[in-house]
Design a protein around this motif. Structure first.
Motif, PDB file in Angstrom:
ATOM      1  N   ASP A 123       0.851  -1.191   0.000  1.00 53.21           N
ATOM      2  CA  ASP A 123       0.000   0.000   0.000  1.00 53.21           C
ATOM      3  C   ASP A 123       0.889   1.244   0.000  1.00 53.21           C
ATOM      4  OD1 ASP A 123      -1.502   2.199   0.676  1.00 53.21           O
ATOM      5  OD2 ASP A 123      -2.238   1.376   2.577  1.00 53.21           O
ATOM      6  N   ALA A 124       1.064   1.810  -1.195  1.00 53.36           N
ATOM      7  CA  ALA A 124       1.832   3.055  -1.346  1.00 53.36           C
ATOM      8  C   ALA A 124       0.902   4.116  -1.929  1.00 53.36           C
ATOM      9  CB  ALA A 124       3.037   2.813  -2.257  1.00 53.36           C
ATOM     10  N   VAL A 125      -0.346   4.105  -1.453  1.00 53.22           N
ATOM     11  CA  VAL A 125      -1.321   5.041  -2.027  1.00 53.22           C
ATOM     12  C   VAL A 125      -1.171   6.419  -1.370  1.00 53.22           C
ATOM     13  CG1 VAL A 125      -3.731   5.393  -2.641  1.00 53.22           C
ATOM     14  CG2 VAL A 125      -2.853   3.061  -2.443  1.00 53.22           C
ATOM     15  N   PHE A 126      -1.389   6.487  -0.054  1.00 52.40           N
ATOM     16  CA  PHE A 126      -1.188   7.755   0.654  1.00 52.40           C
ATOM     17  C   PHE A 126      -0.420   7.505   1.940  1.00 52.40           C
ATOM     18  CE2 PHE A 126      -5.575   8.056  -1.171  1.00 52.40           C
ATOM     19  CZ  PHE A 126      -5.226   8.811  -2.276  1.00 52.40           C
ATOM     20  N   GLY A 127       0.383   8.461   2.307  1.00 48.39           N
ATOM     21  CA  GLY A 127       1.104   8.392   3.587  1.00 48.39           C
ATOM     22  C   GLY A 127       0.862   9.689   4.333  1.00 48.39           C
ATOM     23  N   ALA A 128       1.953  10.414   4.525  1.00 49.79           N
ATOM     24  CA  ALA A 128       1.865  11.657   5.307  1.00 49.79           C
ATOM     25  C   ALA A 128       1.005  12.719   4.628  1.00 49.79           C
ATOM     26  CB  ALA A 128       3.272  12.195   5.536  1.00 49.79           C
ATOM     27  N   GLY A 129       0.798  12.573   3.322  1.00 51.01           N
ATOM     28  CA  GLY A 129       0.065  13.617   2.590  1.00 51.01           C
ATOM     29  C   GLY A 129      -1.438  13.381   2.527  1.00 51.01           C
ATOM     30  N   ASP A 146      -5.902  -9.414   0.970  1.00 46.58           N
ATOM     31  CA  ASP A 146      -5.871 -10.320   2.131  1.00 46.58           C
ATOM     32  C   ASP A 146      -4.623 -10.082   2.974  1.00 46.58           C
ATOM     33  OD1 ASP A 146      -8.209 -11.619   1.607  1.00 46.58           O
ATOM     34  OD2 ASP A 146      -7.259 -13.075   0.253  1.00 46.58           O
ATOM     35  N   HIS A 147      -3.529  -9.758   2.293  1.00 46.42           N
ATOM     36  CA  HIS A 147      -2.259  -9.539   2.996  1.00 46.42           C
ATOM     37  C   HIS A 147      -1.689  -8.228   2.487  1.00 46.42           C
ATOM     38  CE1 HIS A 147      -2.424 -13.622   4.503  1.00 46.42           C
ATOM     39  NE2 HIS A 147      -2.751 -14.003   3.268  1.00 46.42           N
ATOM     40  N   LEU A 148      -1.383  -7.320   3.397  1.00 48.41           N
ATOM     41  CA  LEU A 148      -0.993  -5.976   2.949  1.00 48.41           C
ATOM     42  C   LEU A 148       0.138  -5.411   3.815  1.00 48.41           C
ATOM     43  CD1 LEU A 148      -3.345  -3.204   1.775  1.00 48.41           C
ATOM     44  CD2 LEU A 148      -1.933  -2.686   3.765  1.00 48.41           C
ATOM     45  N   VAL A 149       1.107  -4.833   3.130  1.00 47.02           N
ATOM     46  CA  VAL A 149       2.202  -4.122   3.798  1.00 47.02           C
ATOM     47  C   VAL A 149       2.035  -2.638   3.481  1.00 47.02           C
ATOM     48  CG1 VAL A 149       4.705  -3.733   3.826  1.00 47.02           C
ATOM     49  CG2 VAL A 149       3.808  -6.061   3.642  1.00 47.02           C
ATOM     50  N   ALA A 150       2.044  -1.807   4.509  1.00 44.59           N
ATOM     51  CA  ALA A 150       1.828  -0.373   4.284  1.00 44.59           C
ATOM     52  C   ALA A 150       3.150   0.376   4.306  1.00 44.59           C
ATOM     53  CB  ALA A 150       0.905   0.184   5.354  1.00 44.59           C
ATOM     54  N   ILE A 151       3.259   1.315   3.379  1.00 48.74           N
ATOM     55  CA  ILE A 151       4.424   2.197   3.417  1.00 48.74           C
ATOM     56  C   ILE A 151       4.041   3.440   4.223  1.00 48.74           C
ATOM     57  CG2 ILE A 151       6.086   3.535   2.080  1.00 48.74           C
ATOM     58  CD1 ILE A 151       5.836   1.607  -0.182  1.00 48.74           C
ATOM     59  N   ASP A 152       4.781   3.681   5.249  1.00 52.64           N
ATOM     60  CA  ASP A 152       4.615   4.810   6.166  1.00 52.64           C
ATOM     61  C   ASP A 152       3.349   4.687   7.020  1.00 52.64           C
ATOM     62  OD1 ASP A 152       5.434   7.039   7.454  1.00 52.64           O
ATOM     63  OD2 ASP A 152       4.854   8.476   5.903  1.00 52.64           O
ATOM     64  N   MET A 153       2.197   4.578   6.373  1.00 52.26           N
ATOM     65  CA  MET A 153       0.908   4.466   7.079  1.00 52.26           C
ATOM     66  C   MET A 153      -0.020   3.636   6.196  1.00 52.26           C
ATOM     67  SD  MET A 153      -0.103   5.950   9.790  1.00 52.26           S
ATOM     68  CE  MET A 153       0.822   6.881  10.956  1.00 52.26           C
ATOM     69  N   VAL A 175       5.960  -0.044   7.437  1.00 57.27           N
ATOM     70  CA  VAL A 175       7.341   0.436   7.534  1.00 57.27           C
ATOM     71  C   VAL A 175       7.302   1.951   7.445  1.00 57.27           C
ATOM     72  CG1 VAL A 175       9.674   0.323   6.586  1.00 57.27           C
ATOM     73  CG2 VAL A 175       8.152  -1.656   6.382  1.00 57.27           C
ATOM     74  N   THR A 176       7.755   2.596   8.499  1.00 59.66           N
ATOM     75  CA  THR A 176       7.783   4.053   8.502  1.00 59.66           C
ATOM     76  C   THR A 176       9.236   4.527   8.611  1.00 59.66           C
ATOM     77  OG1 THR A 176       6.705   6.022   9.390  1.00 59.66           O
ATOM     78  CG2 THR A 176       7.512   4.432  11.000  1.00 59.66           C
ATOM     79  N   PHE A 177       9.426   5.831   8.498  1.00 59.89           N
ATOM     80  CA  PHE A 177      10.787   6.326   8.334  1.00 59.89           C
ATOM     81  C   PHE A 177      11.140   7.338   9.418  1.00 59.89           C
ATOM     82  CE2 PHE A 177       8.656   5.633   4.231  1.00 59.89           C
ATOM     83  CZ  PHE A 177       9.149   4.339   4.050  1.00 59.89           C
ATOM     84  N   CYS A 178      12.389   7.255   9.839  1.00 55.22           N
ATOM     85  CA  CYS A 178      12.964   8.216  10.774  1.00 55.22           C
ATOM     86  C   CYS A 178      12.436   8.009  12.200  1.00 55.22           C
ATOM     87  CB  CYS A 178      12.694   9.638  10.271  1.00 55.22           C
ATOM     88  SG  CYS A 178      13.511  10.891  11.225  1.00 55.22           S
ATOM     89  N   ARG A 179      11.176   8.282  12.430  1.00 52.29           N
ATOM     90  CA  ARG A 179      10.550   8.059  13.727  1.00 52.29           C
ATOM     91  C   ARG A 179       9.096   7.630  13.492  1.00 52.29           C
ATOM     92  NH1 ARG A 179      15.024   8.740  14.950  1.00 52.29           N
ATOM     93  NH2 ARG A 179      15.905   9.804  16.743  1.00 52.29           N
ATOM     94  N   ALA A 180       8.507   7.003  14.511  1.00 45.56           N
ATOM     95  CA  ALA A 180       7.083   6.673  14.412  1.00 45.56           C
ATOM     96  C   ALA A 180       6.272   7.960  14.445  1.00 45.56           C
ATOM     97  CB  ALA A 180       6.687   5.765  15.567  1.00 45.56           C
ATOM     98  N   LYS A 181       5.061   7.882  13.940  1.00 45.28           N
ATOM     99  CA  LYS A 181       4.157   9.020  13.968  1.00 45.28           C
ATOM    100  C   LYS A 181       3.103   8.750  15.066  1.00 45.28           C
ATOM    101  CE  LYS A 181       6.558   9.882  10.308  1.00 45.28           C
ATOM    102  NZ  LYS A 181       7.394   8.731  10.304  1.00 45.28           N
ATOM    103  N   ALA A 182       2.540   9.811  15.601  1.00 44.63           N
ATOM    104  CA  ALA A 182       1.543   9.621  16.671  1.00 44.63           C
ATOM    105  C   ALA A 182       0.420   8.683  16.210  1.00 44.63           C
ATOM    106  CB  ALA A 182       0.983  10.966  17.103  1.00 44.63           C
ATOM    107  N   GLY A 183       0.033   8.798  14.935  1.00 47.22           N
ATOM    108  CA  GLY A 183      -1.055   7.970  14.391  1.00 47.22           C
ATOM    109  C   GLY A 183      -0.761   6.472  14.412  1.00 47.22           C
ATOM    110  N   HIS A 184       0.525   6.103  14.542  1.00 43.62           N
ATOM    111  CA  HIS A 184       0.838   4.667  14.664  1.00 43.62           C
ATOM    112  C   HIS A 184       0.420   4.139  16.036  1.00 43.62           C
ATOM    113  CE1 HIS A 184       4.121   5.485  11.523  1.00 43.62           C
ATOM    114  NE2 HIS A 184       3.252   4.680  10.950  1.00 43.62           N
ATOM    115  N   TYR A 185       0.312   5.027  17.015  1.00 42.45           N
ATOM    116  CA  TYR A 185       0.052   4.580  18.390  1.00 42.45           C
ATOM    117  C   TYR A 185      -1.308   4.992  18.918  1.00 42.45           C
ATOM    118  CZ  TYR A 185       4.954   3.282  18.512  1.00 42.45           C
ATOM    119  OH  TYR A 185       6.152   2.684  18.254  1.00 42.45           O
TER     120      TYR A 185
END
Ligand SMILES: NC(=O)C1=CN([C@@H]2O[C@H](COP(=O)(O)OP(=O)(O)OC[C@H]3O[C@@H](n4cnc5c(N)ncnc54)[C@H](OP(=O)(O)O)[C@@H]3O)[C@@H](O)[C@H]2O)[C@@H](O)CC1
Ligand SMILES: Nc1ncnc2c1ncn2[C@@H]1O[C@H](COP(=O)(O)OP(=O)(O)O)[C@@H](O)[C@H]1O
Ligand SMILES: [K+]
Length: 477
Positions: A123-129, A146-153, A175-185
């Motif tokens: 899933d590389a559709v939308f991330g931070a934007g 059925d099985h999905l890996v997300a880029i950033d979010m 898989v996110t970059f640099c640091r986790a984002k609040a939305g991950h938690y």
């Protein structure tokens, strides 16, 4: 200021801050390099967690899509069968466009059938934007995986608030970059992330300390717990005082027992009545009654819990007098009303659950982090907004997100227990926000120590001493 490494690892960045980080990072590294590093990190994680299988990369029009084209490229070079489906090609001249034109492998339509034909969707559709709710077409395509890996979010999870914008897929791995984002938690976002990998993509660390990012994951390292010192004595460990209601006594007793079990040197209860009941609760308690104002003259008795089990009148009398004598107050339960707003400004910590929070501050939209920050700043008090993902905000702008808790805490009296832990850490001299954060973590740890049972508030109390020690050993390990 250079922050200690263990602490900066706990920084949570929101998408706007990430934008600032990106802008500064561009002075050191081209965005395309960051994108290539990001794509490489995602491809590596996929190769680590999955066996070669049919991959479909769903790419959006921004840099999240750009990362997706890089992932496709790397996995295809490794011999994996890869197809790419573009929602919309990136605009010419952008870095994502450069990644897009480099993909000369299989392309397919951005539709449900393409997803069904794949074993694993990236899933590389939308991330931070992500800027609005995702529409029905995009959500139906993501839903088919059925099985999905997300880029950033996972697309649809708001990185700042954890709110779902329309729809979001449940990722197995993000898989996110640099640091986790609040939305991950933050909930509900946290439920959609799956395993979280935080990858270093070469953003210089000094950028993070230059920006005044002030949101943290609440884990040991954010605070340091005092140890039992060779030369300790009870007054050094700290005195906790609890205001005990004359009729409803359970809540104050739980608070006092919690203090006693997690290391307070001495625990006093001031009883507005029912003195014998308080005395019988524990031989370790000192129980006073009589003239409350006289009791307050003892300057060593600085830290007070006020609220659990009290009537409106008991709250009024005690809160006003505690404030007059300049005590450090942890206010909870019946102290938390709109009517007491001005009195709460004189407290060190308030601990509302969401209902009490709304009762004091009114309803709020969307971002709980912003709401709790604002509340702390208006009251000039540390505000602990309790819930499955408790937030701890300081008037100076620091906020911690606590995930170290579980639903075993959802038992009557568990909030009273928390007040006793906070008071204990304040009484031994910890700074107010750090004491609050550490207390919330210890409270959660007490629940984890009961992972195979159904603790009531008394059970939680029995585990507080071990939980407090675990908060240290975690760091020392
Ligand atoms: N941080 C880092 O260090 C690095 C970050 N990197 C990566 O960059 C990502 C952020 O990239 P980004 O800023 O281009 O945003 P992104 O998520 O691709 O979306 C923007 C596009 O989507 C559109 N759009 C939004 N919502 C929509 C909706 N509901 N429905 C339809 N369209 C919608 C939006 O349209 P607009 O709002 O402009 O109309 C715009 O076109 C980040 O997540 C990470 O993966 C790495 O490459 C490099 C290092
Ligand atoms: N589902 C949950 N997951 C994690 N923590 C929870 C959950 N439900 C409740 N808690 C925690 O339990 C405590 C409940 O406090 P509160 O609502 O004041 O209850 P009470 O008044 O019964 O003591 C809070 O610290 C809250 O964060
Ligand atoms: K994504």
């Amino acid at each position: 200021m250079q922050l200690k490494n263990e602490k900066t690892n706990l920084l949570l960045i929101n998408p706007e801050e990430m934008n600032q980080v990106d802008k500064i990072a561009m002075q050191y590294l081209p965005v395309l390099t960051l994108m290539e590093n990001a794509g490489l990190a995602v491809a590596r994680a996929i190769m680590q967690f999955y066996k070669p299988c049919k991959i479909l990369v769903l790419c959006g029009p921004g840099n999240n899509g750009g990362d997706g084209y890089v992932v496709a490229h790397i996995l295809a070079n490794e011999g994996w069968p890869v197809k790419v489906a573009s929602l919309k090609p990136p605009e010419k001249g952008t870095d994502a466009y450069k990644a897009f034109v480099q993909w000369n492998g299989d392309k397919t339509d951005f539709n449900i059938q393409s997803v069904r034909d794949a074993d694993l969707v990236v899933d590389a559709v939308f991330g931070a934007g992500l800027s609005r709710d995702i529409d029905d077409h995009i959500s139906s395509v993501l839903k088919a995986a059925d099985h999905l890996v997300a880029i950033d979010m996972p697309s649809g999870v708001d990185g700042k608030t954890g709110i779902i914008r329309g729809y979001a897929p449940h990722a197995e791995l993000t898989v996110t970059f640099c640091r986790a984002k609040a939305g991950h938690y933050l909930l509900p976002g946290r439920e959609y992330i799956g395993k979280l990998v935080i990858a270093n993509i070469g953003i210089p660390e000094n950028i993070l300390s230059e920006l005044s990012i002030n949101t943290w994951l609440n884990e040991p390292g954010l605070w340091e717990l005092p140890i039992a010192d060779v030369e300790d004595y009870k007054y050094h460990r700290g005195i906790v005082n609890v205001v005990g209601g004359g009729t409803v006594t359970g809540a104050a007793r739980l608070s006092a027992l919690a203090a006693s079990s997690c290391g307070a040197g001495l625990v006093h209860i001031f009883a507005f009545g029912s003195r014998d009941l308080y005395l019988l609760t524990s031989p370790c308690f000192m129980v006073d009654e009589g003239d409350f104002t006289d009791t307050l003259q003892d300057k060593r008795r600085k830290v007070w819990v006020c609220g659990p089990g009290l009537t409106e009148d008991e709250v009024k009398i005690s809160l006003i007098n505690l404030i007059k004598t300049n005590k450090t107050i942890v206010a909870d339960a019946s102290a938390l009303t709109k009517e007491n707003f001005d009195l709460l400004k004189q407290c060190a910590v308030i601990t509302p659950h969401i209902g009490e929070f709304k009762r004091i501050f009114g309803d709020f939209k969307d971002c709980r982090i912003e709401a709790v920050k604002k509340a702390a700043s208006i009251l000039n008090t540390v505000v602990i907004l309790k819930g499955p993902d408790t937030l701890i905000a300081s008037p100076d702008g620091r906020v911690a997100v606590n995930c170290h808790a579980n639903a075993r805490l959802a038992t009557a009296g568990s909030g009273d227990v928390l007040t006793g832990v906070i008071a204990t850490l304040l009484a031994c001299g910890m700074e107010v926000w750090e004491a609050s954060c550490a207390a919330v973590w210890i409270h959660g740890e007490a629940a984890f120590l009961h992972n195979n049972s159904w603790p009531n508030a008394m059970d939680l109390i029995h585990n507080l001493g071990k939980a407090r020690d675990n908060g240290r050993y975690h760091v020392e390990k």
